[in-house]
Design an enzyme around this catalytic site. Structure first.
Site, PDB file in Angstrom:
ATOM      1  N   ASP A  83     -27.613 -66.924  41.614  1.00 47.02           N
ATOM      2  CA  ASP A  83     -28.655 -66.334  42.447  1.00 47.02           C
ATOM      3  C   ASP A  83     -28.085 -65.537  43.615  1.00 47.02           C
ATOM      4  O   ASP A  83     -28.711 -64.605  44.110  1.00 47.02           O
ATOM      5  CB  ASP A  83     -29.566 -67.449  42.980  1.00 47.02           C
ATOM      6  CG  ASP A  83     -30.870 -66.917  43.535  1.00 47.02           C
ATOM      7  OD1 ASP A  83     -31.335 -65.866  43.042  1.00 47.02           O
ATOM      8  OD2 ASP A  83     -31.430 -67.541  44.443  1.00 47.02           O
ATOM      9  N   CYS A  87     -24.491 -77.850  43.330  1.00 48.47           N
ATOM     10  CA  CYS A  87     -23.579 -76.871  42.730  1.00 48.47           C
ATOM     11  C   CYS A  87     -22.409 -76.566  43.659  1.00 48.47           C
ATOM     12  O   CYS A  87     -21.262 -76.517  43.221  1.00 48.47           O
ATOM     13  CB  CYS A  87     -24.358 -75.603  42.423  1.00 48.47           C
ATOM     14  SG  CYS A  87     -23.384 -74.228  41.802  1.00 48.47           S
TER      15      CYS A  87
END
Length: 374
Positions: free
Chosen positions: A278, A256
């Site tokens: 997150d 990512c």
């Protein structure tokens, strides 16, 4: 055909460890509600229903993190996989993964993982003297021996697992010892992430946090070891290096943080609230709740758009960097760390030192039509 993934926190920020660098403990401490407790079966079922509502033809990935997700207890996970199997559309494939400190793992847990093809991420920071500096339980007892017992259990039950290491100031000084630890224990799939200061104090120094130069020096040294061993046929999958070599081969990264922009991860807290990442499970980033909104509605909301827009904003030093095409500015959460020192980026320093070797490895693999990226 479409794919969907969600990162689930079934025990919220609850944990049986007290790691001194825990980023989620820091995040949850500055929320209005630090912990949402353990996810109810009703909430889990709604989450599953919403996922299959979003896609009925593709891969649905359920990843569990914490806190410590096993604190939700094995009955929760048995119910989750049973309900998901019952409700799964015919054309959907389910992938499961879990990130755990391993403390509670036993034969029953490992049987569950094996039966349902869980990919397990096991957190360990290296040899005992490195790991136990930061990874202690609430009684201030080191966790290393219990983690290694968990690794043996996972191997016993043929559960696929990888190792997650948080690179502390202490570990960064010993790249060879880290390599030997992975190699001697046949840990063939590893991810090493830099230890960061808390989100609300990103530029403060703590006993465990890295400096940019310490991180750069570690990457350079560890890559030399990794590439030398690769040349001998001793390959260990190190996620960052795999991705960089893959990019040098003309392929897109899977990490990512190397995509150059943020994407919505759909992080589900224990009450069903959804967040985009997150690293940002904070009140201001809350997108909504699965009891009220579908994932399609959550994905198209204004808060997601605002979050994604901020992910495109890069540090000023990136504009003139010759390695921007590889790094693309890195993960948004790490950018304060990358820019701590004026006119110095640890990632760029590493790439400058290692790019010739990276290019040579990529050329060899392309010529041989090889591929080690798992």
């Amino acid at each position: 055909m479409s794919n969907f993934s969600t990162l689930i926190k079934p025990a919220s920020s609850l944990c049986n460890m007290q790691c001194s660098y825990c980023f989620y403990a820091d995040e949850s401490a500055i929320r209005s509600i630090p912990s949402y407790g353990v996810m109810t079966y009703e909430c889990a079922e709604k989450l599953i229903d919403r996922a299959f509502e979003f896609t009925d033809d593709g891969v649905v990935s359920f990843a569990f993190q914490g806190g410590e997700p096993t604190l939700a207890k094995i009955d929760f996970f048995e119910h989750f996989v049973s309900y998901a199997s019952e409700k799964k559309p015919n054309k959907v494939k389910i992938n499961y993964s879990i990130q755990t400190n391993g403390i509670l793992l036993d034969d029953l847990w490992c049987e569950l993982f094996a039966k349902n093809d869980f990919l397990v991420g096991l957190s360990v920071d290296g040899p005992e003297w490195i790991n136990d500096f930061c990874r202690k339980d609430k009684q201030n007892t080191g966790s290393f021996r219990r983690i290694m017992k968990a690794a043996r259990l996972l191997k016993k039950h043929s559960v696929e697992f990888n190792i997650l290491t948080v690179l502390t100031k202490q570990a960064a000084k010993h790249p060879r010892q880290l390599w030997n630890f992975y190699s001697q224990n046949s840990f063939d799939y590893i991810q090493i992430i830099p230890c960061l200061a808390p989100l609300e104090n990103p530029r403060e120094s703590y006993p465990f946090t890295l400096t940019p130069r310490e991180y750069a020096d570690f990457l350079k040294s560890f890559f030399m070891i990794w590439s030398d061993e690769l040349a001998k046929g001793n390959y260990i999958s190190m996620r960052l290096f795999d991705n960089i070599v893959s990019m040098a081969m003309g392929r897109p990264p899977e990490m990512c943080g190397m995509l150059g922009s943020c994407s919505a991860q759909f992080v589900a807290e224990a009450d069903g609230s959804i967040y985009p990442c997150d690293f940002y499970v904070l009140d201001e980033y809350k997108l909504g709740n699965v009891f009220d909104l579908s994932f399609a509605e959550l994905a198209n909301g204004d808060k997601v758009k605002q979050f994604l827009f901020k992910g495109f904003q890069k540090p000023s030093m990136c504009g003139k960097c010759e390695f921007f095409g590889i790094c693309r500015g890195g993960c948004r959460r790490y950018r304060d760390f990358y820019t701590l020192e004026k006119d110095f980026c640890p990632y760029a320093d590493f790439l400058k030192s290692s790019l010739v070797r990276i290019s040579n490895i990529a050329k060899i693999l392309n010529d041989q039509k090889g591929d080690f990226l798992k």
